[in-house]
Each structure stands twice: as structure tokens, then as C-alpha cells.
Design an enzyme around this catalytic site. Structure first.
Site, short mmCIF file in Angstrom:
data_model
loop_
_atom_site.label_atom_id
_atom_site.label_comp_id
_atom_site.label_asym_id
_atom_site.label_seq_id
_atom_site.Cartn_x
_atom_site.Cartn_y
_atom_site.Cartn_z
N LEU A 8 0.85 -1.19 0.00
CA LEU A 8 0.00 0.00 0.00
C LEU A 8 0.88 1.24 0.00
CD1 LEU A 8 -2.64 -1.15 2.67
CD2 LEU A 8 -2.54 -1.67 0.22
N THR A 79 -7.93 1.64 3.46
CA THR A 79 -7.06 0.50 3.15
C THR A 79 -7.81 -0.60 2.40
OG1 THR A 79 -7.52 -0.35 5.38
CG2 THR A 79 -5.48 0.90 5.07
N GLU A 154 -11.08 -1.32 17.72
CA GLU A 154 -10.38 -0.03 17.77
C GLU A 154 -10.38 0.51 19.19
OE1 GLU A 154 -8.61 1.15 15.29
OE2 GLU A 154 -9.24 -0.63 14.18
N ASN A 169 -2.85 -4.64 16.50
CA ASN A 169 -2.78 -4.91 15.07
C ASN A 169 -1.68 -4.07 14.42
OD1 ASN A 169 -3.44 -5.71 12.46
ND2 ASN A 169 -5.00 -4.11 12.23
N HIS A 361 50.42 15.66 -2.93
CA HIS A 361 49.72 16.86 -2.47
C HIS A 361 49.44 17.84 -3.60
CE1 HIS A 361 54.04 17.25 -0.73
NE2 HIS A 361 54.08 17.34 -2.03
#
Length: 454
Positions: A8, A79, A154, A169, A361
């Protein structure tokens, strides 16, 4: 059994406050969504579909090398709706599908594989990835009946008993494809947000007397990113994980908190890394090297026994027992041999330097082939650009280039030659020659007194 995956990655991520889609923000040099894709591939899931929405074309551009397919979620309606958008990807397939979020870059391939294996072995219709945490406030609780999952509740809907549950979850799943497709047809958006939630599929499956299981994993792995602060937290965990792997493999990292190493870097044992080093891309570093503080190495191959001090090395190769720095700049497509000295304020660009050569150098070498056992005096410049094109310089073995020499390309200096200090070389120098190309010194006696400069 056939396995596939859905990632997703359609959301913009408003809390991260960026023009860039959230899943394209990088953690340790790699886009978050590409971390998740790689986890799927390393878990032996090759058939991967990415759900795209906000910034769809950019997400496709940044993931195109991963050889994945895409499904478009034009509107972000939850979702469940995102997975419904992958219906064409799923139809006609049998087996299982793993569903993960593109903003959780810490997920490990072994966890993905274990989730899929658990799902198959337990003959579940759905298997949830879960974590047990001390403070589960805000997370959906996993209500179990023995080993089986009864429902997800929930936080705001929890009763007195459910609020005490610490298993939550993670928002990552494995489904039987046939059961998932059937359940998606029954999904409703009859809620305050008017969205379709993938978690409702679990309730639908339970009503159909399907078996739903869960596998517990470390909460750190499941951390999602919604803000810059959360991105910094995730990246800190990832850096620690990467550095710990190198420490366990025999690399000394003196200050891991101040050492940045990206995930695809390979480092040999007994190499010592001081603080402030940045090692990026697909860099490979050999054994017994010393990286003194404050160097950057990107997509380069470093041999054994190399010492690097406060320098930048990009897309190049450094041979065994060579020293680089301090304050050297090795630009892309350079190939530095063994036992070479690349000293302070030296810049090498798209050049080959032979074994045992010293560039000690204040020297620039660009678009050149330099032989073995050469010595460059201070202030040497390969003048490789005429204002329109770059030209090549070739310097043979055992050549000595005096201080403040200009080698105007294209030019060739043959083997075993000397160039006097201060020369500007525009023509070929034959083998065994001394080249002098400078004005003859003239001393004007009494000049200072006449000009009354004293």
C-alpha cells in the site's frame, strides 16, 4: 503454493509536509517503499503489486528497477479500498497474498516469510501480524479465543476488558486470495469517514466461520512513518541494526551513533571505522582497513589494508594497501592501484593510477592513464579541458613529474621520463628524456636600487 504481495503506497502523507510522496522518503539511503519491496523479494515473493495514488508516476519511476506491477487508487478511500483497486492483480490467482504498508521500512524478510509460512501451515483464511506493547493507546486490540483471532477492536470502541489488551494490530496481513476477494465484495463504507477498512475483512471472515490467526513480532519492525520525527526514529533504528550487523561480523565501529552506513554496504573483518564516516550505496570495503574520521565513500570498492583520512571517494576503486587523504577527492570512474599514495588536496577524476605511484599533495589528475611507480610533485595539473572537450593524458611507468607542472592534454609522457619543475608540457615526451618547458631565468642586477623599491 503460489505467493504474491500487495504494498500500500498510495497516500500523500500530509503530516510529513513534503512535495514528495511519503513512501519515497529515504531511510538509510533507500526509499521506504523499496525497503518493503526488497523484504518481499528476500522472503521469496517475486510477484509484487504496488498500490499507487498521490505522485503515482514518481513512485513508478523510483521503483521501476524493482520489476513490480502497479494498481492505481485514484481516490484514497481507505485500506480496504486500496486492496479493492488491486482486484485485477488478484483475479485468476490462487494461493496467498501478503499485504504490507509502504511506509514501514523496518520490516524484515524473515518476518514476512514466517507470516506466510504460519498462514499456510495453520490453514488460515487470514493471518494478522501483531505486536505486544506496554502502552497500546490508539491501536486496535487483538481479541483472541485461544490461538484464534475473534476480532479487532479499535481503541475508542474497547470495553473495560478489551482496553487492557496489549496485543495490537500491525496493519500487515496474509490472506487466502479466494477468501479475500469474496470478502472485499462485502466491504461497506458505512462509517463516519465514508471509507473502506481492510480490518472489516476480518469481521466478514469470522461471520463466514473462516479461520483467522495471528503472529506476534517485534513492535519496532512494524513502525510506520507519518512525520519527519517518525522518519528520524525509524532511520535511527535502522542505522543501529546495520551497524550492529557489522560489529557482529568483526568490524570495529568506534562510535556507532556517529557512523552512517547504508544497508547494502559490505565491510571486511578487522576494519576500523572512526566517527563521522558516511558509507553509501553498494560500497565494498576490504579487511584491515582504517577509515579515520569524516570521510564519505559512495558506491566504491576499497581493497584490503587501505587507509582513508577525511576524504571523498565516489564510484571508484581503490587498490590494496593504498592511502587516501587527508582532504582528497576521488571522483567517479577512477581506478587507483595498489600501494598508491593519494595525499592532501589531491583530486582524481576519471583516471587510472598505477601501482606504487605517489600523488602526495595539491595535484589535479583528470581523464588520465598513469603508469606504475610514478611520482607527482606538488602543484601538478593535468589540463584536460580546452573549453569545449575533455582530452586524455597518458603517463608511462617510472615517470617523475616535477612541482608546478602543467600537462596540457592531449599529451603523452613515455616511460622513465623526468619533467622539470615549472614546465608546461604540450608535446610528447620521449622515453628516457628530461623535458624542460619554461622561460630561461634572467637576473637583472641593480634593478631594485634603480626602482627605489627599498
Amino acid at each position: 503454493m503460489n505467493k504474491c504481495a500487495i504494498i500500500l503506497a498510495a497516500g500523500q502523507g500530509t503530516r510529513i509536509k513534503s512535495k514528495l510522496p511519503k513512501v519515497l522518503h529515504k531511510a538509510c539511503g533507500k526509499e521506504m517503499v523499496n525497503h518493503v519491496i526488497d523484504a518481499m523479494r528476500n522472503a521469496e515473493i517475486d510477484d509484487v503489486n504496488v498500490i499507487i495514488g498521490k505522485g503515482a508516476e514518481l513512485v513508478k519511476e523510483r521503483t521501476t528497477s524493482k520489476n513490480v506491477s502497479y494498481s492505481l487508487q485514484a481516490e484514497q478511500l481507505g485500506t480496504g479500498h486500496a486492496v479493492k483497486c488491486a482486484k485485477d492483480f488478484l483475479e485468476g490467482k490462487t494461493g496467498v497474498v501478503a499485504i504490507f504498508t509502504g511506509d514501514a521500512p523496518l520490516i524484515k524478510a524473515e518476518t514476512v516469510k514466517n507470516l506466510v509460512d504460519t498462514h499456510i501451515n495453520e490453514k488460515n483464511s487470514a493471518t494478522l501480524l501483531t505486536s505486544v506493547i506496554e502502552n497500546p493507546t490508539g491501536y486496535g486490540r487483538i481479541v483472541r479465543n485461544g490461538e484464534s483471532v475473534e476480532k479487532i477492536v479499535e481503541h475508542k470502541d474497547c470495553n473495560e476488558q478489551e482496553i487492557k489488551i496489549q496485543e495490537v494490530n500491525a496493519g500487515m496481513y496474509c490472506f487466502d486470495i479466494e477468501s479475500l476477494l469474496t470478502s472485499l465484495e462485502q466491504l461497506s463504507n458505512d462509517n463516519a469517514q465514508g471509507e473502506y477498512y481492510l480490518t472489516d475483512v476480518i469481521e466478514i471472515l469470522k461471520k463466514d466461520n473462516k479461520k483467522v490467526g495471528a503472529m506476534i513480532t517485534d513492535f519496532e519492525e512494524t513502525l510506520g512513518v507519518n512525520s519527519r520525527a517518525e522518519l528520524a526514529k525509524v532511520e535511527s533504528i535502522m542505522r543501529n541494526r546495520i551497524n550492529r550487523t557489522h560489529l557482529d561480523n568483526g568490524v570495529t565501529i568506534i562510535d556507532p551513533l556517529n557512523t552512517y552506513i547504508e544497508p547494502e554496504v559490505v565491510i571486511g573483518k578487522d576494519t576500523i571505522i572512526y566517527p563521522g564516516n558516511v558509507i553509501e550505496g553498494k560500497t565494498v570495503i576490504g579487511e584491515d582497513c582504517i577509515l579515520y574520521p569524516n570521510s564519505r565513500i559512495n558506491n566504491s570498492t576499497i581493497g584490503n589494508g587501505v587507509e582513508i583520512q577525511s576524504s571523498v571517494i565516489l564510484d571508484s576503486k581503490i587498490g590494496d594497501e593504498t592511502t587516501v587523504g587527508p582532504f582528497a577527492y576521488v571522483r567517479p570512474e577512477s581506478n587507483i592501484g595498489e600501494h598508491v599514495r593519494i595525499g592532501d588536496f589531491v583530486e582524481i577524476k576519471k583516471s587510472t593510477i598505477g601501482n606504487n605511484t605517489k600523488v602526495s599533495h595539491l595535484t589535479y589528475i583528470g581523464d588520465a592513464e598513469v603508469g606504475e611507480r610514478c611520482n607527482f610533485g606538488c602543484g601538478t595539473v593535468v589540463v584536460n579541458y580546452d573549453g569545449k572537450k575533455k582530452h586524455k593524458t597518458i603517463i608511462g611507468d617510472d615517470s617523475f613529474i616535477g612541482c608546478n607542472t602543467n600537462l596540457v592534454s592531449p599529451v603523452e609522457v613515455k616511460d622513465n621520463t623526468y619533467i622539470a619543475a615549472g614546465s608546461t608540457i604540450t608535446k610528447e615526451v620521449p622515453e628516457g628524456s628530461l623535458a624542460i618547458a619554461r622561460a630561461k631565468q634572467q637576473n637583472i642586477e641593480g634593478w631594485v636600487e634603480r626602482k627605489k623599491l627599498k
